[in-house]
Design an enzyme around this catalytic site. Structure first.
Site, PDB file in Angstrom:
ATOM      1  N   TYR A 132       0.820  -1.218   0.000  1.00 46.77           N
ATOM      2  CA  TYR A 132       0.000   0.000   0.000  1.00 46.77           C
ATOM      3  C   TYR A 132       0.855   1.271   0.000  1.00 46.77           C
ATOM      4  O   TYR A 132       1.868   1.347   0.711  1.00 46.77           O
ATOM      5  CB  TYR A 132      -0.946   0.019   1.216  1.00 46.77           C
ATOM      6  CG  TYR A 132      -1.658   1.357   1.323  1.00 46.77           C
ATOM      7  CD1 TYR A 132      -2.698   1.675   0.452  1.00 46.77           C
ATOM      8  CD2 TYR A 132      -1.243   2.320   2.235  1.00 46.77           C
ATOM      9  CE1 TYR A 132      -3.315   2.921   0.503  1.00 46.77           C
ATOM     10  CE2 TYR A 132      -1.852   3.569   2.296  1.00 46.77           C
ATOM     11  CZ  TYR A 132      -2.881   3.858   1.423  1.00 46.77           C
ATOM     12  OH  TYR A 132      -3.475   5.093   1.474  1.00 46.77           O
ATOM     13  N   GLY A 133       0.376   2.268  -0.723  1.00 49.53           N
ATOM     14  CA  GLY A 133       1.011   3.581  -0.885  1.00 49.53           C
ATOM     15  C   GLY A 133       1.988   3.994   0.190  1.00 49.53           C
ATOM     16  O   GLY A 133       3.203   3.803   0.067  1.00 49.53           O
ATOM     17  N   ALA A 142      -6.920  12.381   4.420  1.00 43.68           N
ATOM     18  CA  ALA A 142      -8.321  12.366   3.969  1.00 43.68           C
ATOM     19  C   ALA A 142      -9.150  13.472   4.623  1.00 43.68           C
ATOM     20  O   ALA A 142     -10.320  13.275   4.953  1.00 43.68           O
ATOM     21  CB  ALA A 142      -8.950  10.988   4.192  1.00 43.68           C
ATOM     22  N   CYS A 143      -8.542  14.629   4.820  1.00 43.04           N
ATOM     23  CA  CYS A 143      -9.261  15.771   5.383  1.00 43.04           C
ATOM     24  C   CYS A 143      -9.252  16.982   4.451  1.00 43.04           C
ATOM     25  O   CYS A 143      -9.472  18.112   4.894  1.00 43.04           O
ATOM     26  CB  CYS A 143      -8.701  16.144   6.749  1.00 43.04           C
ATOM     27  SG  CYS A 143      -9.089  14.919   8.006  1.00 43.04           S
ATOM     28  N   THR A 202      -5.968  17.563  -1.007  1.00 43.88           N
ATOM     29  CA  THR A 202      -6.014  17.488  -2.469  1.00 43.88           C
ATOM     30  C   THR A 202      -7.119  18.399  -2.993  1.00 43.88           C
ATOM     31  O   THR A 202      -6.946  19.135  -3.968  1.00 43.88           O
ATOM     32  CB  THR A 202      -6.255  16.029  -2.917  1.00 43.88           C
ATOM     33  OG1 THR A 202      -5.215  15.225  -2.371  1.00 43.88           O
ATOM     34  CG2 THR A 202      -6.253  15.907  -4.430  1.00 43.88           C
TER      35      THR A 202
END
Ligand code: GTP
Ligand code: SPV
Ligand code: MN
Length: 580
Positions: free
Chosen positions: A198-199, A250-251, A254
């Site tokens: 995973y990444g 994930a907040c 991006t």
């Protein structure tokens, strides 16, 4: 291929002897090589072809279902002195860690190809850029590294010129969660990762090098390695500002870095410098300059659509590697909130059935070159980086934290960053939606003791009187029906404008115990369907709740004992007493 760098040559030989691969392949970073690796992976079904008419050169990777996110509980920083990593990291004695990893690596690449990947974090000619070499037995890692870093022969040439590089050894091993470790040896400039593809666990240039190892180096050398996006904002009059913002995984980094101005904001232009990591250095004039060490995006797929993030949506319509999304009956990628098409297969490859959960894993990701972003800033390639006007901290707080506030000065801003908390997300394995302390959005990524990190941040006040202003934002306030109070996404520009106006000294603010807040009329809500009661609510500071919060921050600081900088404690006490 080989190298003139003796240290690199020796290390490759050592690793080859330990892991016994069938062959050793040096990546040159060429397009031809990329295409060849893709074809090989299609042959072994490591990659699956997506609809090549509608999604040209797009491929799907389905990871092992136990291997879909970062694993903080299996991530260690290994230093001679345990206190150097602090309570914010898992620690292991380097000798013990080496023994464990050597045993795992013994013969682990038997029958596999070993890929040697020289890479450069940052524009290849930037004095701020740093190189590394990742050795891996995963061709998926090799192709991802080509999007995410400047990889191949130019990086190797720089390594041979400078003689400096971070070593990263990665093997997917058996993908067994019981035999999975992500180890960092900052004193040896070494990363060792085993058992995950995973990444963040496997693309070692990213979190392992550019944050954990780099943060350690940055402290020694007087700069900062941060979990921050960098965005360029140009007003209709042509005034430009660069903002760096740290939000936890994930907040919304991006999304903010690629935002599209709302219709009411004609003439505003937003360009992306970076979406995840910033390396910040003081220049000769005392300004903080930022480079993005990456060259691609490893972004959260679910929620990406034409309305939320059109730039990302358009970027991933071709030449993209998708990991753990669902597919439609037309073999197009599908994810929750795509707003287009219907899922027929889920991320595990089973027929889609909503009873089994979402079609795309909540932490499914796209890997895409930054050059495909329609609003990619050419300045992302500038070796000198961009001057930062404001630093913004944030997180997911359904309550408490107002839409935006400004710290009173740099040192108070360090308290604002150090006191950050956010709800956990699917980017790491474990509970989702639990509020935890995530100072500067670096809880999973700071490679040393947070107490020393905060001292390092505080020390900048002595080094420059030209530092960025520090702010805090929260796009995630919710009402009692779980509805977001603020529309978010493109409308976040309205908040960035207030931040810029503060930097330019063009707008007044309301002083409170926690910092400066906007007068509600100073946030431009033209064209927004939001009533004044909601705005008041978004900009309200609840004294009782904040007293409790700042007290909790104080108890959190206690965990750092004597190493906690007195100045940070003083800042916390000052806010507490201002709250009455
Ligand atoms: P990492 O790559 O894990 O470091 O994450 P990130 O900070 O780049 O997060 P990203 O921008 O991918 O956003 C993650 C999720 O938050 C997505 O599902 C978005 O749809 C959602 N999101 C982003 N911005 C906003 C916003 O302004 N408001 C709301 N409500 N949700 C948002
Ligand atoms: C994050 O989790 O913050 C990411 C994805 O940006 S990863 O590279 O896996 O860390
Ligand atoms: Mn991240």
């Amino acid at each position: 291929m080989t190298t003139q760098n003796e240290a690199l040559r020796q290390w490759i030989e050592e690793v080859t002897n330990l892991t016994t691969p069938e062959s050793v392949y040096w990546c040159d970073g060429s397009e031809e090589e990329y295409q060849r690796l893709i074809q090989e992976m299609l042959g072994t079904e490591t990659l699956l072809e997506l609809n090549q008419n509608t999604y040209p050169n797009c491929f799907l990777h389905r990871s092992d279902p136990t291997d879909v996110a970062r694993v903080e509980h299996l991530t260690f920083v290994c230093t001679e002195n345990r206190d150097d990593v602090g309570p914010n990291n898992h620690w292991m004695n380097p000798a013990e860690a080496h023994e464990k990893m050597t045993a795992l690596y013994a013969g682990c690449m038997k029958g596999r190809t070993m890929y040697v990947i020289p890479y450069c974090m940052g524009p290849i000619n930037s004095p701020y850029a740093r190189c590394g070499v990742e050795i891996t037995d995963s061709p998926y890692v090799a192709v991802n590294m080509r999007h995410m870093t400047r990889m191949g022969k130019d990086a190797l040439a720089r390594i041979e010129r400078e003689g400096q590089f971070v070593k990263g050894l990665h093997s997917i091993g058996e993908l067994d969660p019981e035999r999975r470790f992500i180890m960092h040896f900052p004193e040896e400039l070494l990363i060792q990762s085993y058992g995950s593809g995973y990444g963040g666990n496997a693309l070692l240039g990213k979190k392992c090098h550019a944050l954990r190892i780099a943060s350690w180096q940055a402290r020694q050398e007087g700069w900062l390695a941060e979990h921050m996006l960098i965005v360029e904002i140009e007003s209709p009059e042509g005034e430009k500002h660069y903002i760096a913002a740290a939000f936890p995984s994930a907040c919304g980094k991006t999304n903010l870095a690629m935002l599209i101005p709302p219709d009411s904001h004609k003439g505003w232009k937003i360009r992306t410098i970076g979406d995840d990591i910033a390396w910040l250095h003081l220049d000769a004039t005392g300004r903080l300059r930022a480079i993005n060490p990456e060259s691609g995006y490893f972004g959260v797929v679910p929620g990406t659509n034409e309305k939320t993030n059109k730039n990302a949506y358009d970027s991933i319509s071709h030449d993209t590697i998708f990991t753990n999304v669902g597919t439609t009956s037309e073999n197009e990628p599908w994810w929750e909130d795509k707003k287009n098409g219907e899922p027929s297969t889920d991320w595990k490859g089973n027929p889609y059935n909503p009873e089994n959960g979402p079609a795309a894993h909540p932490n499914s990701r796209f890997t895409v070159s930054a050059s495909q972003n329609p609003c990619y800033s050419p300045l992302a390639e500038d070796p000198a980086g961009v001057p930062i006007s404001a630093i913004v901290f944030g997180g997911r707080r359904r309550e408490l934290a107002p839409l935006v506030y400004q710290s009173k000065n740099w040192k108070h801003g360090v308290l604002v960053g150090a006191g950050c908390a956010s709800e956990t997300t699917a980017a790491a394995t474990g509970d989702v939606g639990v509020v935890r302390r995530d100072p500067m959005a670096m809880k999973p990524f700071c490679g040393y003791n947070f107490a020393d990190y905060w001292s390092h941040w505080l020390s900048f006040a002595e080094k420059s009187d030209n530092l960025p202003l520090i702010f805090h934002v929260n796009w995630f306030r919710q009402d009692s029906n779980d509805k977001f109070l603020w529309p978010g996404f493109g409308d976040n520009l309205r908040v960035l404008r207030w931040i810029i106006d503060r930097c330019e000294n063009r707008v007044d603010a309301r002083e409170t115990a926690i910092g400066y807040l906007p007068n509600p009329s100073d946030i431009d809500t033209a064209g927004l369907d939001i009533d004044s009661a909601t705005m008041d609510n978004l900009l309200h500071v609840d004294t009782d709740q904040w007293r409790e919060e700042i007290t909790t921050v104080g108890s959190y600081f206690d965990e750092y004992g004597d190493r906690l900088p007195g100045e940070l404690r003083a800042q916390q006490q000052k806010v507490l007493s201002a709250l009455g």
